[in-house]
Design a protein around this motif. Structure first.
Motif, mmCIF file in Angstrom:
data_model
loop_
_atom_site.group_PDB
_atom_site.id
_atom_site.type_symbol
_atom_site.label_atom_id
_atom_site.label_comp_id
_atom_site.label_asym_id
_atom_site.label_seq_id
_atom_site.Cartn_x
_atom_site.Cartn_y
_atom_site.Cartn_z
ATOM 1 N N ALA A 1 43.257 15.162 62.544
ATOM 2 C CA ALA A 1 43.256 14.449 63.821
ATOM 3 C C ALA A 1 41.955 14.738 64.554
ATOM 4 C CB ALA A 1 44.441 14.874 64.681
ATOM 5 N N ALA A 2 41.559 13.803 65.399
ATOM 6 C CA ALA A 2 40.332 13.985 66.176
ATOM 7 C C ALA A 2 40.514 13.376 67.559
ATOM 8 C CB ALA A 2 39.148 13.341 65.474
ATOM 9 N N VAL A 3 39.731 13.882 68.497
ATOM 10 C CA VAL A 3 39.760 13.347 69.859
ATOM 11 C C VAL A 3 38.333 13.155 70.343
ATOM 12 C CG1 VAL A 3 39.994 15.680 70.844
ATOM 13 C CG2 VAL A 3 40.616 13.679 72.218
ATOM 14 N N SER A 4 38.093 12.003 70.959
ATOM 15 C CA SER A 4 36.786 11.735 71.536
ATOM 16 C C SER A 4 36.685 12.465 72.869
ATOM 17 C CB SER A 4 36.611 10.234 71.758
ATOM 18 O OG SER A 4 35.520 9.989 72.625
ATOM 19 N N THR A 5 35.647 13.254 73.035
ATOM 20 C CA THR A 5 35.490 13.982 74.294
ATOM 21 C C THR A 5 34.991 13.065 75.408
ATOM 22 O OG1 THR A 5 33.262 14.657 73.672
ATOM 23 C CG2 THR A 5 35.060 16.152 73.114
ATOM 24 N N TYR B 1 44.225 25.501 58.343
ATOM 25 C CA TYR B 1 43.830 24.522 59.345
ATOM 26 C C TYR B 1 42.595 25.017 60.092
ATOM 27 C CZ TYR B 1 47.956 21.659 58.671
ATOM 28 O OH TYR B 1 48.906 20.816 58.127
ATOM 29 N N TYR B 2 41.622 24.114 60.234
ATOM 30 C CA TYR B 2 40.361 24.450 60.869
ATOM 31 C C TYR B 2 40.103 23.553 62.071
ATOM 32 C CZ TYR B 2 39.347 26.794 56.426
ATOM 33 O OH TYR B 2 39.388 27.590 55.309
ATOM 34 N N CYS B 3 39.580 24.153 63.110
ATOM 35 C CA CYS B 3 39.104 23.427 64.274
ATOM 36 C C CYS B 3 37.621 23.136 64.065
ATOM 37 C CB CYS B 3 39.327 24.304 65.504
ATOM 38 S SG CYS B 3 38.573 23.745 67.010
ATOM 39 N N ALA B 4 37.169 21.956 64.486
ATOM 40 C CA ALA B 4 35.765 21.588 64.307
ATOM 41 C C ALA B 4 35.260 20.826 65.523
ATOM 42 C CB ALA B 4 35.589 20.744 63.057
ATOM 43 N N ILE B 5 33.987 21.031 65.820
ATOM 44 C CA ILE B 5 33.331 20.337 66.926
ATOM 45 C C ILE B 5 32.076 19.659 66.410
ATOM 46 C CG2 ILE B 5 32.069 20.660 69.097
ATOM 47 C CD1 ILE B 5 33.968 22.892 69.805
ATOM 48 N N ARG B 6 31.874 18.440 66.836
ATOM 49 C CA ARG B 6 30.684 17.702 66.435
ATOM 50 C C ARG B 6 29.454 18.318 67.092
ATOM 51 N NH1 ARG B 6 27.354 14.229 63.509
ATOM 52 N NH2 ARG B 6 26.086 13.015 64.960
ATOM 53 N N GLY B 7 29.452 18.536 68.376
ATOM 54 C CA GLY B 7 28.353 19.198 69.060
ATOM 55 C C GLY B 7 27.161 18.325 69.390
ATOM 56 N N ARG B 8 27.157 17.099 68.952
ATOM 57 C CA ARG B 8 26.082 16.160 69.244
ATOM 58 C C ARG B 8 26.718 14.801 69.537
ATOM 59 N NH1 ARG B 8 23.310 15.810 63.856
ATOM 60 N NH2 ARG B 8 25.224 16.768 63.091
ATOM 61 N N THR B 9 25.959 13.921 70.141
ATOM 62 C CA THR B 9 26.478 12.588 70.431
ATOM 63 C C THR B 9 26.979 11.933 69.146
ATOM 64 O OG1 THR B 9 24.978 12.332 72.314
ATOM 65 C CG2 THR B 9 25.937 10.321 71.382
ATOM 66 N N TRP B 10 28.183 11.392 69.231
ATOM 67 C CA TRP B 10 28.756 10.713 68.066
ATOM 68 C C TRP B 10 28.057 9.375 67.899
ATOM 69 C CZ3 TRP B 10 31.884 12.621 64.465
ATOM 70 C CH2 TRP B 10 32.470 11.725 63.560
ATOM 71 N N LEU B 11 27.513 9.160 66.718
ATOM 72 C CA LEU B 11 26.763 7.928 66.451
ATOM 73 C C LEU B 11 27.513 6.990 65.530
ATOM 74 C CD1 LEU B 11 23.209 9.506 65.985
ATOM 75 C CD2 LEU B 11 24.193 8.462 68.043
ATOM 76 N N GLY B 12 28.805 7.286 65.322
ATOM 77 C CA GLY B 12 29.598 6.460 64.428
ATOM 78 C C GLY B 12 29.762 7.133 63.084
ATOM 79 N N GLY B 13 30.630 6.564 62.275
ATOM 80 C CA GLY B 13 30.890 7.138 60.976
ATOM 81 C C GLY B 13 32.353 7.506 60.827
ATOM 82 N N ASP B 14 32.681 8.006 59.662
ATOM 83 C CA ASP B 14 34.052 8.375 59.342
ATOM 84 C C ASP B 14 34.393 9.707 59.991
ATOM 85 O OD1 ASP B 14 35.820 8.944 56.173
ATOM 86 O OD2 ASP B 14 36.478 8.958 58.267
ATOM 87 N N ASP C 1 31.043 13.460 72.183
ATOM 88 C CA ASP C 1 31.190 13.756 70.766
ATOM 89 C C ASP C 1 32.678 13.843 70.418
ATOM 90 O OD1 ASP C 1 30.183 17.255 71.274
ATOM 91 O OD2 ASP C 1 31.802 16.049 72.099
ATOM 92 N N TYR C 2 32.993 14.512 69.342
ATOM 93 C CA TYR C 2 34.357 14.593 68.853
ATOM 94 C C TYR C 2 34.740 16.044 68.607
ATOM 95 C CZ TYR C 2 35.532 9.691 68.065
ATOM 96 O OH TYR C 2 35.855 8.376 68.249
ATOM 97 N N MET C 3 36.001 16.320 68.805
ATOM 98 C CA MET C 3 36.624 17.575 68.399
ATOM 99 C C MET C 3 37.751 17.195 67.451
ATOM 100 S SD MET C 3 36.734 19.422 72.131
ATOM 101 C CE MET C 3 37.295 20.982 71.483
ATOM 102 N N ALA C 4 37.979 18.050 66.445
ATOM 103 C CA ALA C 4 38.930 17.642 65.415
ATOM 104 C C ALA C 4 39.617 18.832 64.772
ATOM 105 C CB ALA C 4 38.202 16.843 64.329
ATOM 106 N N TRP C 5 40.699 18.516 64.092
ATOM 107 C CA TRP C 5 41.386 19.468 63.219
ATOM 108 C C TRP C 5 41.285 18.955 61.787
ATOM 109 C CZ3 TRP C 5 43.250 24.139 64.578
ATOM 110 C CH2 TRP C 5 43.457 24.400 65.933
#
Length: 127
Positions: free
Chosen positions: A49-53, A94-107, A32-36
């Motif tokens: 910014a985001a990073v693919s885990t 500024y906020y930290c965010a986690i997708r938490g599920r498999t990234w399936l694409g998208g913005d 998934d992704y983690m982001a600011w």
């Protein structure tokens, strides 16, 4: 239960640097992704910014490319945002965010695609 706690926000002069930290618990990085994100008063929340885990590939908003760096330390359960050459327009919560599920694409910069959020840390840059 996933929890995120940000820190590192401060008031700095233009041209200065800050490093934001986001300690997470109850979460194991997967595909998934983690982001600011950041949000200034009367403005929408925007992806910084985001990073693919899965691949550690990083993505940046055009406004911060070359100045900000996102990186993670899985051993410390921490996501970082190194911010250099700060400008007054970088001032925001500024906020930290986690997708938490498999990234399936998208913005990646769409806040609605992220499941978990921290409480935010304030960055103020004066000219």
């Amino acid at each position: 239960q996933v929890q995120l706690v940000e820190s590192g926000g401060d008031s700095v002069q233009a041209g200065g640097s800050l490093r934001l930290s986001c300690v997470y618990s109850g979460y194991t990085p997967s595909r998934d992704y983690m982001a600011w994100f950041r949000q200034a008063p009367q403005k929408e929340r925007e992806g910084v910014a985001a990073v693919s885990t899965a691949t550690s590939n990083t993505i940046y908003a055009d406004s911060v490319k070359g100045r900000f760096t996102i990186f993670q330390d899985n051993a410390k359960n921490t996501l970082y945002l190194q911010m250099n050459s700060l400008k007054p327009e970088d001032s925001a919560m500024y906020y930290c965010a986690i997708r938490g599920r498999t990234w399936l694409g998208g913005d990646w910069s769409n806040p609605s695609l992220f499941d978990y959020w921290g409480q935010g840390t304030q960055v103020t840059v004066s000219s």
